[in-house]
Design an enzyme around this catalytic site. Sequence first.
Site, mmCIF file in Angstrom:
data_model
loop_
_atom_site.group_PDB
_atom_site.id
_atom_site.type_symbol
_atom_site.label_atom_id
_atom_site.label_comp_id
_atom_site.label_asym_id
_atom_site.label_seq_id
_atom_site.Cartn_x
_atom_site.Cartn_y
_atom_site.Cartn_z
ATOM 1 N N GLY A 75 20.052 67.600 61.976
ATOM 2 C CA GLY A 75 20.459 66.382 62.761
ATOM 3 C C GLY A 75 21.576 66.678 63.943
ATOM 4 O O GLY A 75 21.268 66.019 64.949
ATOM 5 N N GLU A 119 28.777 66.399 61.962
ATOM 6 C CA GLU A 119 27.448 65.542 61.604
ATOM 7 C C GLU A 119 27.040 64.797 62.624
ATOM 8 O O GLU A 119 27.674 64.099 63.500
ATOM 9 C CB GLU A 119 27.905 64.692 60.454
ATOM 10 N N ASP A 120 25.687 64.489 62.639
ATOM 11 C CA ASP A 120 24.872 63.347 63.365
ATOM 12 C C ASP A 120 25.359 62.160 62.864
ATOM 13 O O ASP A 120 25.556 61.290 63.921
ATOM 14 C CB ASP A 120 23.320 63.596 63.469
ATOM 15 N N ASP A 157 26.025 58.302 56.605
ATOM 16 C CA ASP A 157 25.522 57.002 56.075
ATOM 17 C C ASP A 157 26.076 56.707 54.682
ATOM 18 O O ASP A 157 27.183 56.088 54.866
ATOM 19 C CB ASP A 157 23.871 57.359 55.942
ATOM 20 N N LYS A 167 27.824 54.600 59.638
ATOM 21 C CA LYS A 167 27.618 53.264 58.951
ATOM 22 C C LYS A 167 28.556 52.676 58.199
ATOM 23 O O LYS A 167 28.150 52.934 56.864
ATOM 24 C CB LYS A 167 26.096 53.435 58.378
HETATM 25 P P1 IMP Z 1 24.354 60.504 53.697
HETATM 26 O O1 IMP Z 1 23.693 59.214 53.285
HETATM 27 O O2 IMP Z 1 25.787 60.163 54.486
HETATM 28 O O3 IMP Z 1 24.451 61.637 52.650
HETATM 29 O O4 IMP Z 1 23.497 60.876 54.816
HETATM 30 C C1 IMP Z 1 22.784 62.019 54.908
HETATM 31 C C2 IMP Z 1 21.713 62.341 55.885
HETATM 32 O O5 IMP Z 1 20.655 61.401 56.164
HETATM 33 C C3 IMP Z 1 22.185 62.403 57.326
HETATM 34 O O6 IMP Z 1 23.017 63.524 57.630
HETATM 35 C C4 IMP Z 1 21.020 62.238 58.223
HETATM 36 O O7 IMP Z 1 20.428 63.563 58.344
HETATM 37 C C5 IMP Z 1 20.223 61.341 57.467
HETATM 38 N N1 IMP Z 1 20.440 59.781 57.937
HETATM 39 C C6 IMP Z 1 21.193 58.933 57.341
HETATM 40 N N2 IMP Z 1 21.057 57.662 58.215
HETATM 41 C C7 IMP Z 1 19.868 58.283 59.122
HETATM 42 C C8 IMP Z 1 19.556 57.396 60.210
HETATM 43 O O8 IMP Z 1 19.424 56.119 60.378
HETATM 44 N N3 IMP Z 1 18.363 57.996 61.089
HETATM 45 C C9 IMP Z 1 18.114 59.475 60.629
HETATM 46 N N4 IMP Z 1 18.905 60.176 59.726
HETATM 47 C C10 IMP Z 1 19.741 59.527 59.063
HETATM 48 MG MG MG Z 2 21.974 65.395 58.845
#
Ligand code: IMP
Ligand code: MG
Length: 177
Positions: free
Chosen positions: A46, A100-101, A104, A132
């Site tokens: 991402g 990071e993109d 979440d 987020k």
């Molecule tokens: P985490 O929940 O912070 O571990 O997020 C892990 C990964 O989930 C991120 O690096 C994104 O690749 C993906 N991700 C989380 N939220 C979104 C979204 O709204 N759109 C697309 N990918 C997402």
């Molecule tokens: Mg990612």
Amino acid sequence: MIQLNDRYFEVFIKEAELQEEVSSLANKINSDYHGKDVLFLAVLNGSFMFASDLVKQINGNCEISFVKVSSYSGTISSGRVDELIGLTSSVENRHVIVLEDIVDSGLTIDKIVSLLKADNPLSVKVCTLLFKPEAFKGKQHPEYIGFSIPNSFVVGYGLDYDEKGRNLKEIYQLKEV
Ligand code: IMP
Ligand code: MG
């Protein structure tokens, strides 16, 4: 409005706003790391577009490498994270910035940062384009945040919905029906 597979998405952050925020993040990093060499670790897939635009605006000597963790499919974070792959050189005695993109739940970044810290870097910080706050339950709060956004699903500018939409120049938000 656009369609990706079975879902509809609307423009959420325009290209010019994205570019302006990426420049502002790069400026902050340039001033915070003045005179220091930085190793950027961009989290695939991402962050490829964000990483590319950001490092073009970094003034000092820097290196960039790409790491990968578990995949994310569909619109709900699985919370499942695999090992860090792609890290070919040691981060010992380096200033590391993880790119990071989106952060979440924060679980991915927690795992990455704890794996990196085991290798004794001089410092590790996280720079994310999107954050987020309502979904976040991690330990490692990102130091550099482009946009804090509501807890809804977004695509574009590297982010995907079932691998679609990474090529889009703007960030789109899922249209709830
Ligand atoms: P985490 O929940 O912070 O571990 O997020 C892990 C990964 O989930 C991120 O690096 C994104 O690749 C993906 N991700 C989380 N939220 C979104 C979204 O709204 N759109 C697309 N990918 C997402
Ligand atoms: Mg990612």
